[in-house]
Design an enzyme around this catalytic site. Structure first.
Site, PDB file in Angstrom:
ATOM      1  N   ASN A 221       0.852  -1.187   0.000  1.00 50.50           N
ATOM      2  CA  ASN A 221       0.000   0.000   0.000  1.00 50.50           C
ATOM      3  C   ASN A 221       0.889   1.239   0.000  1.00 50.50           C
ATOM      4  OD1 ASN A 221      -1.889   1.980   0.302  1.00 50.50           O
ATOM      5  ND2 ASN A 221      -2.572   1.367   2.345  1.00 50.50           N
ATOM      6  N   PRO A 222       0.987   1.951  -1.128  1.00 41.19           N
ATOM      7  CA  PRO A 222       1.915   3.085  -1.209  1.00 41.19           C
ATOM      8  C   PRO A 222       1.515   4.278  -0.348  1.00 41.19           C
ATOM      9  CG  PRO A 222       0.530   2.998  -3.163  1.00 41.19           C
ATOM     10  CD  PRO A 222       0.226   1.752  -2.375  1.00 41.19           C
ATOM     11  N   GLY A 279       0.202  -0.809   6.727  1.00 47.61           N
ATOM     12  CA  GLY A 279      -0.271  -0.771   8.099  1.00 47.61           C
ATOM     13  C   GLY A 279      -1.250  -1.882   8.410  1.00 47.61           C
ATOM     14  N   ASP A 280      -1.917  -1.765   9.557  1.00 49.37           N
ATOM     15  CA  ASP A 280      -2.880  -2.790   9.968  1.00 49.37           C
ATOM     16  C   ASP A 280      -4.040  -2.895   8.991  1.00 49.37           C
ATOM     17  OD1 ASP A 280      -1.246  -3.106  12.131  1.00 49.37           O
ATOM     18  OD2 ASP A 280      -2.565  -2.081  13.561  1.00 49.37           O
ATOM     19  N   GLY A 281      -4.440  -1.752   8.395  1.00 44.86           N
ATOM     20  CA  GLY A 281      -5.602  -1.739   7.510  1.00 44.86           C
ATOM     21  C   GLY A 281      -5.430  -2.630   6.298  1.00 44.86           C
ATOM     22  N   GLU A 285      -7.379  -6.126   5.312  1.00 44.99           N
ATOM     23  CA  GLU A 285      -8.048  -6.159   4.012  1.00 44.99           C
ATOM     24  C   GLU A 285      -7.718  -7.469   3.298  1.00 44.99           C
ATOM     25  OE1 GLU A 285      -7.747  -3.548   0.001  1.00 44.99           O
ATOM     26  OE2 GLU A 285      -7.944  -2.378   1.855  1.00 44.99           O
ATOM     27  N   GLY A 311       2.868   1.453   8.533  1.00 44.22           N
ATOM     28  CA  GLY A 311       1.714   2.291   8.818  1.00 44.22           C
ATOM     29  C   GLY A 311       1.995   3.335   9.887  1.00 44.22           C
ATOM     30  N   SER A 312       0.922   3.928  10.395  1.00 44.24           N
ATOM     31  CA  SER A 312       1.054   4.972  11.412  1.00 44.24           C
ATOM     32  C   SER A 312       1.235   4.381  12.808  1.00 44.24           C
ATOM     33  CB  SER A 312      -0.180   5.886  11.393  1.00 44.24           C
ATOM     34  OG  SER A 312      -0.337   6.486  10.121  1.00 44.24           O
TER      35      SER A 312
END
Length: 325
Positions: A221-222, A279-281, A285, A311-312
């Protein structure tokens, strides 16, 4: 890594470069006869011995070409790679565990630019001058009959904030013989044995072929975190896959739920596993996409999953790291 050697010393022998104490050390082992090397290539099971409760598959005694009274004993065991240094009556021993070794590669020296010395006995003042290429590269230096085995490890270290892994490279230089093919055979013997042990397989022959030749699926995920997932993968993760000789297919997500639909609809068994960069998202997914498949249980059982935290918050990766600590 630092100097390969002050000089190459004798034309015959092997050299090793390691990160004992964070510095490279060059050593040479005396020449072996071609008959002895050929005997080692017998197609039967490798000879094994026991030392200190460990099964020893390969062992060599080395001396340092630029230092007197210094000897290395290098052993490959079922525990790891043992480096035992003896110098002026003192002994220092380090074992790199198999679980910290991710791979090894056989390489050949790169042809020097015009104006550089092509003599195999020329001095190498610092290791950064040594350039290596793949065996079949058109840039190989045919005047250097040496074969180089690079062993890559990420050793777990401890500090006040917890643990981290320190990259360590051990370089074995094989040059006992007058022909590159003979030296490469020796290097390949060590490579095959290390590969078998790292993969948890029995060491029986001096050849290695991975049981699973499928690629790894990378979904990145960029836009994760600060938007530097792609840069982090190329700079820090891709080199590790190269060192481990694990091929991969990289897919960049294009919109929300793209990864979810990708793993739900595609034949995911074309790959040996899934690594999510983000990240976790993006991880959840992918996980939800697998659970939405009709064969979800088979997919979950057969496809290992990993995450490269970019991720954050990276809560999942932190939790996994905590559990493994």
């Amino acid at each position: 890594m630092v100097d390969l050697s002050d000089t190459l010393g004798e034309r015959h022998g092997r050299e090793i470069e390691d990160d004992f104490g964070g510095k490279g050390i060059a050593v040479v082992v005396p020449d072996r006869s071609a008959a002895a090397a050929a005997a080692d290539q017998h197609e039967g099971q490798q000879p094994q011995t026991m030392i200190g409760g460990a099964t020893v598959y390969l062992t060599e005694t080395f001396y340092i070409s630029s230092k007197k009274n210094t000897v290395f004993e290098v052993r490959l065991t079922d525990k790891g790679l043992c480096l035992k240094k003896q110098s002026n009556g003192s002994t220092k021993e380090q074992t790199i565990p198999l679980k910290d070794i991710i791979g090894c590669r056989c390489l050949r020296s790169k042809r020097r630019s015009r104006g550089g010395s092509s003599c195999t006995c020329a001095s190498i003042s610092s290791s950064h001058q040594l350039k290596v290429v793949e065996e079949n590269s058109e840039e190989q230096d045919e005047t250097d009959v040496s074969a180089y085995l690079y062993i890559y490890a990420y050793i777990l270290k401890r500090n006040r904030r917890g643990g981290f892994r320190e990259r360590t490279t051990i370089t074995l230089r094989f040059r006992s013989f007058d022909r590159y093919e003979d030296n490469n055979r020796e290097a390949q013997k060590w490579r095959a044995s290390i590969k078998h042990l790292v993969a948890g397989e029995p060491v029986q022959k001096f050849t290695y072929q991975p049981r699973d030749t499928r690629k790894m699926l990378i979904i990145l995920n960029p836009k994760s975190g600060s938007g530097k997932a792609r840069e982090m993968f190329q700079q820090r993760v891709a080199p590790i896959f190269a060192e481990a000789e694990i091929p991969y297919d990289l897919h960049i997500t294009k919109k929300s739920n793209w990864a979810r639909e990708f793993v739900r609809l595609r034949d995911v068994y074309l790959w040996r596993g899934i690594v999510v960069v983000g990240g976790d998202g993006i991880f959840f997914e992918v996980l939800n996409g697998l659970f939405e498949r009709e064969d979800w249980q088979t997919a979950i059982d057969e496809l290992p999953m990993g995450i490269i935290p970019c991720g954050s918050g990276n809560g999942l990766a932190k939790t996994v790291s905590f559990l493994y600590e």
